[in-house]
Enzyme design. Sequence first.
Site, PDB file in Angstrom:
ATOM      1  CG  HIS A   1      -5.841  -1.900  -0.034  1.00 12.36           C
ATOM      2  ND1 HIS A   1      -4.870  -1.713  -0.998  1.00 12.36           N
ATOM      3  CD2 HIS A   1      -5.318  -1.420   1.131  1.00 12.36           C
ATOM      4  CE1 HIS A   1      -3.813  -1.135  -0.454  1.00 12.36           C
ATOM      5  NE2 HIS A   1      -4.059  -0.951   0.843  1.00 12.36           N
TER       6      HIS A   1
ATOM      7  CB  SER B   1      -0.955  -0.045   1.188  1.00 17.08           C
ATOM      8  OG  SER B   1      -1.937   0.945   1.103  1.00 17.08           O
TER       9      SER B   1
ATOM     10  CG  ASP C   1      -6.601  -1.939  -3.778  1.00 16.74           C
ATOM     11  OD1 ASP C   1      -6.996  -0.812  -3.428  1.00 16.74           O
ATOM     12  OD2 ASP C   1      -5.469  -2.372  -3.507  1.00 16.74           O
TER      13      ASP C   1
END
Length: 345
Positions: free
Chosen positions: A307, A174, A277
């Site tokens: 995600h 991320s 995501d």
Amino acid sequence: MSQYAHLSQPDPEWLTAAPPVPQRELPTDFPRYRNEVAQGIKQLCAKQPSRYHSNGPDRDRKRTACRWRNDLYRTYSPDLRLAMGEDEMHRYPILVYLYGGGWCSGTLDSDDSLLRSLTVDLRIVCMAADYRKAPEHPFPTPLDDAYAALKWVVDNAEVLLGDIRKGLIVGGCSAGGNLAAAMAQRAMKDPDLKGKITGQLLVEPALIAASAYPDKFKDELLSLEHNATADVLSAKLLRLFWGKNTMGHASNPEVSPALAPSFDGLPPAYIQIAGMDPLRDEAFLYARLLREAGIATKIDVYPGFPHAFQLFSPALLASRRQNSQLREGIEWLLRSGRTQIAPTS
């Protein structure tokens, strides 16, 4: 319509087997939010297997050790005896890994279990680096802190039982993937580090600030719309995180690595992409841009999962596949990067 729209269809395993993910309100009090996330991380860590920890009575556990552990860095050596200095002849590739959390949260505990297992299973030295958080410390502070950690690792590789000639991978999930990609690009302009990074490990990375989508890519970048209300990371939460970190610098390539004017000379990249995501399409775009620049790039995709699904639901079959492919991806980076390692003096 994006060619990847079908990947937003929720996978039946996520719908039926994953535990409910709590929906958070958009944070306004970030110190409090940061503390809540840290407590959540502790709860997740408590559920992780302990067989890789260096403490405990079970002699059959796989062992690793934190050779350096402080408020800034945490490094992991492949073997407890080596870490204690009984055999200094062994040297291993190095992975520098940055945790995620929207540049606003996260701790060194975020990936502790993962890095311990990678250290033991792949025989590599792993290093987790902390960094100051937005909004109190927006760009470039998180990147500067992460880059300082990278340089520290290079300078101290021998002490850590590492050998960057065997491999030096930068990675993260991320926001951590964003920092890793930016570090790889920054290193290309740094005489001290140019050519030394041999791989990029980008797990569900953030690669273009939501407010900086260029017109030429807008038809490719639709996952923010497709997955606007997805579990774990919504479009509103993502935009908030971007805004708190970028502070007017959204188009800077060190904020949005996919906007770099050139990708020539970057190390090979392994990218993992979750289909549900909001960050999905920018990862596909980055993979395309790297390949067009002649950079060896490998991707794995998890259709219908949100995600960071593997962090919230590690027991899912998809999470186990992600974990296995992560290891395969690191091994691929180590093989691919050997031909690109610059000579060291």
